[in-house]
Design a protein around this motif. Structure first.
Motif, short mmCIF file in Angstrom:
data_model
loop_
_atom_site.label_atom_id
_atom_site.label_comp_id
_atom_site.label_asym_id
_atom_site.label_seq_id
_atom_site.Cartn_x
_atom_site.Cartn_y
_atom_site.Cartn_z
N ALA A 41 1.71 -2.43 8.61
CA ALA A 41 3.14 -2.19 8.81
C ALA A 41 3.86 -3.52 8.86
O ALA A 41 3.50 -4.40 9.65
N ALA A 42 4.88 -3.66 8.01
CA ALA A 42 5.58 -4.93 7.88
C ALA A 42 7.00 -4.82 8.43
O ALA A 42 7.62 -3.76 8.37
N SER A 43 7.49 -5.93 8.93
CA SER A 43 8.87 -6.00 9.41
C SER A 43 9.34 -7.43 9.38
O SER A 43 8.54 -8.37 9.37
N GLY A 44 10.66 -7.61 9.31
CA GLY A 44 11.24 -8.95 9.39
C GLY A 44 11.48 -9.63 8.06
O GLY A 44 11.88 -10.80 8.04
N PHE A 45 11.20 -8.95 6.96
CA PHE A 45 11.46 -9.52 5.64
C PHE A 45 11.68 -8.37 4.65
O PHE A 45 11.45 -7.21 4.98
N THR A 46 12.12 -8.72 3.45
CA THR A 46 12.44 -7.71 2.44
C THR A 46 11.15 -7.25 1.77
O THR A 46 10.74 -7.78 0.73
N ARG A 94 1.47 1.24 -1.69
CA ARG A 94 2.53 0.80 -0.78
C ARG A 94 3.60 1.87 -0.71
O ARG A 94 3.84 2.59 -1.68
N ASP A 95 4.25 1.93 0.44
CA ASP A 95 5.37 2.83 0.65
C ASP A 95 6.55 1.95 1.05
O ASP A 95 6.64 1.52 2.21
N ASN A 96 7.42 1.66 0.11
CA ASN A 96 8.53 0.75 0.40
C ASN A 96 9.52 1.34 1.39
O ASN A 96 10.22 0.60 2.08
N ALA A 97 9.57 2.67 1.48
CA ALA A 97 10.47 3.29 2.45
C ALA A 97 9.96 3.09 3.88
O ALA A 97 10.76 3.05 4.82
N LYS A 98 8.66 2.96 4.02
CA LYS A 98 8.06 2.77 5.35
C LYS A 98 7.63 1.33 5.59
O LYS A 98 7.06 1.03 6.65
N ASN A 99 7.87 0.46 4.61
CA ASN A 99 7.45 -0.95 4.75
C ASN A 99 5.98 -1.06 5.12
O ASN A 99 5.58 -1.83 6.01
#
Length: 118
Positions: free
Chosen positions: A23-28, A72-77
């Motif tokens: 799970a990613a956060s803090g960037f595009t 990858r699920d770009n909607a869920k990062n």
């Protein structure tokens, strides 16, 4: 603040399956190539699988082709690694990586242990 948080590792018998999540956060997220690396004791970190941001093309290490699938699920990062037909030699700490194709910046997760043993 950039964060990559892996989960899904554990102990599995040979021939079994696991699915890792990051799970990613803090960037595009959608603009970054997402990869899974692994590092076994006494060995160098190696690239397992990569999924690029545009078009979603993928590449795999020869040792995992046909057994592992990155998605990858770009909607869920979130990026996943589905691992099937696991072998003892797949035992390693698995790391999630985010790579900017524009700036070449890299971000790493903390790793999750995968142990394949009977």
């Amino acid at each position: 603040q950039v964060q990559l948080v892996e989960s899904g590792g554990g102990l599995v018998q040979p021939g079994g399956s696991l699915r890792l999540s990051c799970a990613a956060s803090g960037f595009t997220f959608r603009s970054y190539a997402m990869s899974w690396y692994r590092q076994a004791p006494g060995k160098e970190r190696e690239l397992v699988a990569i999924m690029r941001p545009a078009g979603g093309s993928t590449d795999y290490a020869d040792s995992v082709k046909g057994r592992f699938t990155i998605s990858r699920d770009n909607a869920k990062n979130t990026v996943y690694l589905q691992m099937n037909s696991l072998k003892p030699e797949d035992t390693a700490v698995y790391y999630c990586n985010a790579h900017s194709v524009i700036t070449s910046w890299d971000y790493w997760g903390q790793g999750t242990q995968v142990t394949v043993s009977s």
